[in-house]
Design a protein around this motif. Sequence first.
Motif, PDB file in Angstrom:
ATOM      1  N   LYS A 132      84.723  77.011  -3.202  1.00  0.00           N
ATOM      2  CA  LYS A 132      85.023  76.548  -1.928  1.00  0.00           C
ATOM      3  C   LYS A 132      83.785  75.870  -1.169  1.00  0.00           C
ATOM      4  O   LYS A 132      83.894  75.242  -0.475  1.00  0.00           O
ATOM      5  N   CYS A 136      83.129  72.088   0.365  1.00  0.00           N
ATOM      6  CA  CYS A 136      82.823  71.824   1.626  1.00  0.00           C
ATOM      7  C   CYS A 136      81.641  71.039   1.766  1.00  0.00           C
ATOM      8  O   CYS A 136      81.402  69.905   2.447  1.00  0.00           O
ATOM      9  N   TYR A 192      84.408  78.555   8.337  1.00  0.00           N
ATOM     10  CA  TYR A 192      84.756  78.138   9.708  1.00  0.00           C
ATOM     11  C   TYR A 192      84.028  76.945  10.429  1.00  0.00           C
ATOM     12  O   TYR A 192      84.344  76.035  10.845  1.00  0.00           O
ATOM     13  N   PHE A 195      84.411  73.939   8.765  1.00  0.00           N
ATOM     14  CA  PHE A 195      85.342  73.122   8.935  1.00  0.00           C
ATOM     15  C   PHE A 195      85.194  72.716  10.548  1.00  0.00           C
ATOM     16  O   PHE A 195      85.530  71.278  10.664  1.00  0.00           O
ATOM     17  N   CYS A 196      84.503  73.136  11.389  1.00  0.00           N
ATOM     18  CA  CYS A 196      84.038  72.673  12.639  1.00  0.00           C
ATOM     19  C   CYS A 196      83.320  71.346  12.312  1.00  0.00           C
ATOM     20  O   CYS A 196      83.474  70.340  13.072  1.00  0.00           O
ATOM     21  N   ALA A 199      85.512  68.398  10.823  1.00  0.00           N
ATOM     22  CA  ALA A 199      86.236  67.695  11.650  1.00  0.00           C
ATOM     23  C   ALA A 199      85.636  66.881  12.868  1.00  0.00           C
ATOM     24  O   ALA A 199      86.234  65.876  12.856  1.00  0.00           O
TER      25      ALA A 199
END
Length: 456
Positions: A132, A136, A192, A195-196, A199
């Motif tokens: 994972k 990323c 998370y 992910f921020c 995005a």
Amino acid sequence: MAGIGFQLKRMIEKDTGFIHKIRSYGLAVVSLNGPMLLCLFAVTIAGLLLRKDTYSTIPRDHILVTVTYTFMLSSITTGIYSLILTRYISDCIYQKEYKKVMASFYGGILPSTIFSLLISGALTVFAKLPIKYAFCILILLSIVSIIWLEMIYLSAANDHTGIIAGFAAGNIVTIILLLFIRLVSVKYEIFYIFFCFIAGFFVTALLLLVQIRNVFGEEDRSYFEWFTYIRKFPDLWLTGIFYTVGLYFPCLYYRFTDENYIVNGFFTVQKDFDFPFFIGVLSIIPGLIFFVVKFETELHIKCNEFFDAILNYGTYNEIKFFMRRLKNTVLLFFYKLCIVQLAVMSLLIFFSFKVGKGPFADFKTYFILWMCVLAMGFTVIMYVVKIVLLYFDERKFAYYISAFYMVSVMFMTTLIGRDGLPGLGFMIASAFTVIIAYILLLLYLKDMKNQVFMIK
């Protein structure tokens, strides 16, 4: 970057008053250094918002280190072939084949994506990182590499406000998502935050892509035609490779020494060199702004006058007049660039005394900072000389400069190495390269009349 440069120059000359000048130059900073500032913002936000009690299977330090590596690796992989892409784009625009420009953008994504895939795969196999986490890294590297490529294409665009909006929107998305970090379990907090950032970077890349399509329209199927330019201009391709390797070699060399702070056995942070190197990179921003807004735009105008006189069958005296004006412009703005960068270097060295505890509190730290600032100052001057030579398609001299830069940086850095103070070899090599670059520039200007009419 002349397209952006003309727009920024008009904006700066139009705005009056101190506040408006600051605003205009602030927009120039974002337009010319967007990817670097985006990564800097990500590192800063992560450092402020990460909870100190974050202990998951992946240490919290990985966020800061990963974003730093993302910036460095993405700039390396795109820098290797950026000059080839720039030349291909210029030729397509000159021939008004805008569909090929758009197609080359999509084709240019492939090498950076492959590189990102190889890096993330190597981390999974050799550093034994969780899949994972490696995934990323793959996404971050790919998106930031795309943003670097987009900045090349946006150099031909006229909408600098669209560039600002793209980076601002990405930062806003990152901030809004990070506001909900307290609602996320500590176990998943690291992912998370990834992910921020992903995005936010994705929003920036998407909006910049919209700006590019607004300028060049749709694409045809010549996605990889720009690869032929590697064979057509091998010296230009090698020029980009040599410069990129030379620039980042000291950073990579000092990262893998015995004095490093090791993170998870693979990611490393050099205690003494990393921060001074980062400050040195920031110190070249004023010089780059001066080059793009003042130097390059004026050079573009004088070049057009000179070549128009040739193409329109001007008299010998007319051609000689415009050639003399062009030479004087190059030398005048080169000296001004040196003054600007010298002023920036002097200010940083001066304020380093004021910010710290004193000039002798930690001499090694101060010394490395000074060396990095001086080295990057010499590097940006050398870089400008190389770009000016490429304006006249003098690829041979640009190749010599980049090759000498890479070899001298590698040799001096390795020679001094850990036995000396980090950064000293980098500074000496950069200083010698500036001297060589200036000599080659003078040689070209002296023989410009013959060089221009030679068949390359």
